[in-house]
Design a protein around this motif. Structure first.
Motif, PDB file in Angstrom:
ATOM      1  N   MET A 106      61.282  52.448  33.831  1.00 44.59           N
ATOM      2  CA  MET A 106      61.860  51.003  33.686  1.00 44.59           C
ATOM      3  C   MET A 106      61.159  49.982  34.966  1.00 44.59           C
ATOM      4  SD  MET A 106      64.230  49.027  32.765  1.00 44.59           S
ATOM      5  CE  MET A 106      65.486  48.720  34.484  1.00 44.59           C
ATOM      6  N   ILE A 107      60.929  50.236  35.411  1.00 40.96           N
ATOM      7  CA  ILE A 107      60.844  49.794  37.348  1.00 40.96           C
ATOM      8  C   ILE A 107      60.021  49.328  36.792  1.00 40.96           C
ATOM      9  CG2 ILE A 107      61.457  48.392  39.622  1.00 40.96           C
ATOM     10  CD1 ILE A 107      64.064  49.424  38.890  1.00 40.96           C
ATOM     11  N   GLY A 108      58.689  50.712  37.222  1.00 35.92           N
ATOM     12  CA  GLY A 108      58.034  51.753  37.557  1.00 35.92           C
ATOM     13  C   GLY A 108      56.398  51.376  36.781  1.00 35.92           C
ATOM     14  N   LEU A 109      56.804  51.457  35.342  1.00 37.05           N
ATOM     15  CA  LEU A 109      55.835  50.461  33.990  1.00 37.05           C
ATOM     16  C   LEU A 109      56.153  49.265  34.112  1.00 37.05           C
ATOM     17  CD1 LEU A 109      56.971  53.035  31.210  1.00 37.05           C
ATOM     18  CD2 LEU A 109      55.253  53.090  32.360  1.00 37.05           C
ATOM     19  N   SER A 110      56.760  48.204  34.590  1.00 40.73           N
ATOM     20  CA  SER A 110      57.341  46.799  34.350  1.00 40.73           C
ATOM     21  C   SER A 110      56.300  46.355  35.640  1.00 40.73           C
ATOM     22  CB  SER A 110      58.195  46.477  35.283  1.00 40.73           C
ATOM     23  OG  SER A 110      59.528  46.870  33.369  1.00 40.73           O
ATOM     24  N   VAL A 111      56.106  47.096  36.957  1.00 41.29           N
ATOM     25  CA  VAL A 111      55.595  46.736  37.828  1.00 41.29           C
ATOM     26  C   VAL A 111      53.880  46.842  37.864  1.00 41.29           C
ATOM     27  CG1 VAL A 111      54.854  47.938  40.664  1.00 41.29           C
ATOM     28  CG2 VAL A 111      57.273  46.950  39.792  1.00 41.29           C
ATOM     29  N   LEU A 112      53.347  48.000  37.211  1.00 43.95           N
ATOM     30  CA  LEU A 112      52.429  48.680  35.959  1.00 43.95           C
ATOM     31  C   LEU A 112      51.716  47.272  35.445  1.00 43.95           C
ATOM     32  CD1 LEU A 112      49.875  50.563  36.564  1.00 43.95           C
ATOM     33  CD2 LEU A 112      51.141  51.751  34.467  1.00 43.95           C
ATOM     34  N   LEU A 113      52.435  47.543  34.241  1.00 39.79           N
ATOM     35  CA  LEU A 113      51.751  46.186  34.082  1.00 39.79           C
ATOM     36  C   LEU A 113      51.292  44.891  34.235  1.00 39.79           C
ATOM     37  CD1 LEU A 113      54.362  46.605  30.738  1.00 39.79           C
ATOM     38  CD2 LEU A 113      51.725  46.997  30.886  1.00 39.79           C
ATOM     39  N   VAL A 114      52.367  43.670  35.191  1.00 42.54           N
ATOM     40  CA  VAL A 114      52.214  42.895  36.343  1.00 42.54           C
ATOM     41  C   VAL A 114      51.369  42.698  37.004  1.00 42.54           C
ATOM     42  CG1 VAL A 114      53.586  41.263  37.703  1.00 42.54           C
ATOM     43  CG2 VAL A 114      54.666  42.225  35.573  1.00 42.54           C
ATOM     44  N   LEU A 115      51.302  44.313  38.047  1.00 39.26           N
ATOM     45  CA  LEU A 115      50.198  43.886  38.496  1.00 39.26           C
ATOM     46  C   LEU A 115      48.977  44.332  37.942  1.00 39.26           C
ATOM     47  CD1 LEU A 115      49.595  44.526  42.235  1.00 39.26           C
ATOM     48  CD2 LEU A 115      49.843  47.338  41.561  1.00 39.26           C
ATOM     49  N   THR A 116      48.637  45.079  36.434  1.00 44.90           N
ATOM     50  CA  THR A 116      47.385  45.419  36.660  1.00 44.90           C
ATOM     51  C   THR A 116      47.068  44.093  36.181  1.00 44.90           C
ATOM     52  OG1 THR A 116      47.976  47.406  35.392  1.00 44.90           O
ATOM     53  CG2 THR A 116      46.566  46.260  34.301  1.00 44.90           C
ATOM     54  N   MET A 117      47.819  42.674  34.975  1.00 44.95           N
ATOM     55  CA  MET A 117      47.022  41.178  34.999  1.00 44.95           C
ATOM     56  C   MET A 117      46.983  40.824  36.007  1.00 44.95           C
ATOM     57  SD  MET A 117      46.902  42.057  31.754  1.00 44.95           S
ATOM     58  CE  MET A 117      47.165  39.650  31.719  1.00 44.95           C
ATOM     59  N   TYR A 118      47.398  41.169  37.714  1.00 48.78           N
ATOM     60  CA  TYR A 118      47.710  39.956  38.404  1.00 48.78           C
ATOM     61  C   TYR A 118      45.903  40.275  38.311  1.00 48.78           C
ATOM     62  CZ  TYR A 118      47.561  39.055  43.143  1.00 48.78           C
ATOM     63  OH  TYR A 118      47.647  38.203  44.836  1.00 48.78           O
ATOM     64  N   ILE A 119      46.067  41.906  38.849  1.00 44.80           N
ATOM     65  CA  ILE A 119      44.494  42.074  39.808  1.00 44.80           C
ATOM     66  C   ILE A 119      43.423  41.980  38.102  1.00 44.80           C
ATOM     67  CG2 ILE A 119      42.936  44.044  39.663  1.00 44.80           C
ATOM     68  CD1 ILE A 119      45.450  45.597  41.584  1.00 44.80           C
ATOM     69  N   ALA A 120      43.493  41.924  36.986  1.00 44.39           N
ATOM     70  CA  ALA A 120      42.639  41.596  35.962  1.00 44.39           C
ATOM     71  C   ALA A 120      42.202  40.466  35.722  1.00 44.39           C
ATOM     72  CB  ALA A 120      43.171  42.509  35.009  1.00 44.39           C
ATOM     73  N   ASP A 121      43.108  39.837  35.993  1.00 43.46           N
ATOM     74  CA  ASP A 121      42.703  37.449  36.020  1.00 43.46           C
ATOM     75  C   ASP A 121      42.733  37.463  37.560  1.00 43.46           C
ATOM     76  OD1 ASP A 121      42.731  35.503  34.165  1.00 43.46           O
ATOM     77  OD2 ASP A 121      44.478  35.770  34.785  1.00 43.46           O
ATOM     78  N   HIS A 122      42.450  38.301  38.317  1.00 42.99           N
ATOM     79  CA  HIS A 122      42.156  37.772  39.663  1.00 42.99           C
ATOM     80  C   HIS A 122      40.848  36.800  39.785  1.00 42.99           C
ATOM     81  CE1 HIS A 122      42.327  37.131  44.039  1.00 42.99           C
ATOM     82  NE2 HIS A 122      43.187  37.296  43.582  1.00 42.99           N
ATOM     83  N   PRO A 123      41.171  35.631  40.634  1.00 47.13           N
ATOM     84  CA  PRO A 123      39.972  34.522  40.645  1.00 47.13           C
ATOM     85  C   PRO A 123      38.887  34.990  41.061  1.00 47.13           C
ATOM     86  CG  PRO A 123      41.627  33.581  40.886  1.00 47.13           C
ATOM     87  CD  PRO A 123      41.980  34.673  40.442  1.00 47.13           C
ATOM     88  N   LYS A 124      38.465  35.425  41.936  1.00 42.68           N
ATOM     89  CA  LYS A 124      37.755  36.596  42.703  1.00 42.68           C
ATOM     90  C   LYS A 124      37.027  37.625  41.001  1.00 42.68           C
ATOM     91  CE  LYS A 124      39.517  35.951  47.330  1.00 42.68           C
ATOM     92  NZ  LYS A 124      39.347  37.475  48.199  1.00 42.68           N
ATOM     93  N   LEU A 125      37.871  37.720  40.320  1.00 45.56           N
ATOM     94  CA  LEU A 125      37.182  39.040  39.169  1.00 45.56           C
ATOM     95  C   LEU A 125      37.086  38.255  37.961  1.00 45.56           C
ATOM     96  CD1 LEU A 125      39.133  42.206  39.901  1.00 45.56           C
ATOM     97  CD2 LEU A 125      37.010  42.003  40.237  1.00 45.56           C
ATOM     98  N   ALA A 126      37.318  37.240  37.763  1.00 42.85           N
ATOM     99  CA  ALA A 126      37.882  36.736  36.613  1.00 42.85           C
ATOM    100  C   ALA A 126      36.524  35.795  36.228  1.00 42.85           C
ATOM    101  CB  ALA A 126      39.147  36.071  35.985  1.00 42.85           C
ATOM    102  N   ASN A 127      36.326  35.169  37.308  1.00 42.22           N
ATOM    103  CA  ASN A 127      35.752  33.599  37.380  1.00 42.22           C
ATOM    104  C   ASN A 127      33.948  34.756  37.929  1.00 42.22           C
ATOM    105  OD1 ASN A 127      37.151  31.972  36.938  1.00 42.22           O
ATOM    106  ND2 ASN A 127      37.945  31.464  38.956  1.00 42.22           N
ATOM    107  N   ARG A 128      33.864  35.541  38.240  1.00 44.01           N
ATOM    108  CA  ARG A 128      32.334  36.234  38.448  1.00 44.01           C
ATOM    109  C   ARG A 128      31.188  35.641  37.131  1.00 44.01           C
ATOM    110  NH1 ARG A 128      32.274  41.770  42.491  1.00 44.01           N
ATOM    111  NH2 ARG A 128      34.082  41.073  43.762  1.00 44.01           N
ATOM    112  N   ALA A 129      31.532  35.562  36.061  1.00 38.73           N
ATOM    113  CA  ALA A 129      31.584  35.620  34.997  1.00 38.73           C
ATOM    114  C   ALA A 129      31.758  34.745  33.743  1.00 38.73           C
ATOM    115  CB  ALA A 129      30.742  36.870  33.910  1.00 38.73           C
ATOM    116  N   ARG A 130      30.720  33.914  33.341  1.00 39.81           N
ATOM    117  CA  ARG A 130      31.760  33.000  32.602  1.00 39.81           C
ATOM    118  C   ARG A 130      30.686  32.642  30.497  1.00 39.81           C
ATOM    119  NH1 ARG A 130      32.396  27.621  36.532  1.00 39.81           N
ATOM    120  NH2 ARG A 130      33.731  28.807  38.220  1.00 39.81           N
ATOM    121  N   HIS A 131      31.564  32.264  30.024  1.00 35.50           N
ATOM    122  CA  HIS A 131      30.940  32.500  28.704  1.00 35.50           C
ATOM    123  C   HIS A 131      31.311  30.811  28.191  1.00 35.50           C
ATOM    124  CE1 HIS A 131      31.912  32.875  24.364  1.00 35.50           C
ATOM    125  NE2 HIS A 131      30.452  33.232  24.213  1.00 35.50           N
TER     126      HIS A 131
END
Length: 199
Positions: A106-131
């Motif tokens: 449970m803890i491992g999957l929770s950390v995985l989900l939160v960490l994934t969103m933290y990285i995937a939505d990081h400003p350095k990645l998310a702001n490279r391309a815009r729509h």
């Protein structure tokens, strides 16, 4: 089982607080959606924990996930990024509610989900391309000229564009554009140097 749920509850609350407040709200500043994510997460956790305590089959639990996945956040201002947070909040509640008997997983999957969103939505990645959906006040018959006009108006490098509609009567074009904005440079001083910011 009661002790497992008592341990799972603070873990779930901590995970959704990090996701909704520390990550989503600090980056996007939408109190309404942050509250919606917390409410959804706690509600799903409560229902899944109740099903677990009543020894309901996992098939019914995943059926609940499927039903809730069909629901959409109905607003014209909801982006696909917000939908991603919606499903993550939903998954956190379900994982922590059902997986209370296996705290390590449970803890491992929770950390995985939160960490994934933290990285995937990081400003350095998310702001490279815009729509953007652009309505031009002119009609371009040449794609090279259209791309140059879009780059001039948007102040960036166009990666991909698609003409959605062309109105020859009103002389307008609707274009779906993916572009990368150019970094903003500090204005030069009269002697050609750039000012240095004072700390």
């Amino acid at each position: 089982m009661g002790l497992a749920l008592a341990l799972a509850l603070p873990i779930n609350l901590f995970a959704i607080t990090v996701l909704a407040c520390a990550i989503y709200y600090r980056r996007h500043h939408r109190t309404d959606l942050a509250l919606a994510y917390v409410a959804l997460n706690v509600g799903v956790f409560a229902v899944s924990a109740l099903m677990l305590s009543q020894q309901v089959s996992l098939g019914l639990a995943f059926g609940l996930f499927g039903v809730l996945s069909i629901l959409r956040l109905r607003s014209d201002q909801i982006s696909q990024r917000d939908v991603g947070y919606y499903f993550t909040a939903l998954a956190l509640g379900l994982i922590n509610g059902i997986g209370a008997s296996r705290p390590a997983v449970m803890i491992g999957l929770s950390v995985l989900l939160v960490l994934t969103m933290y990285i995937a939505d990081h400003p350095k990645l998310a702001n490279r391309a815009r729509h953007r959906m652009i309505v031009l006040d002119t009609v371009h018959r040449d794609e090279t000229a259209l791309q140059a006009d879009l780059e001039r108006r948007l102040g960036g490098t166009v990666r991909k564009f698609e003409v959605i509609d062309t109105d020859f009567v009103r002389e307008t074009m609707t274009v779906d554009v993916r572009f990368r904005p150019q970094p903003i440079q500090a204005p030069a001083t009269p002697d050609g140097t750039y000012p240095i910011a004072r700390v």
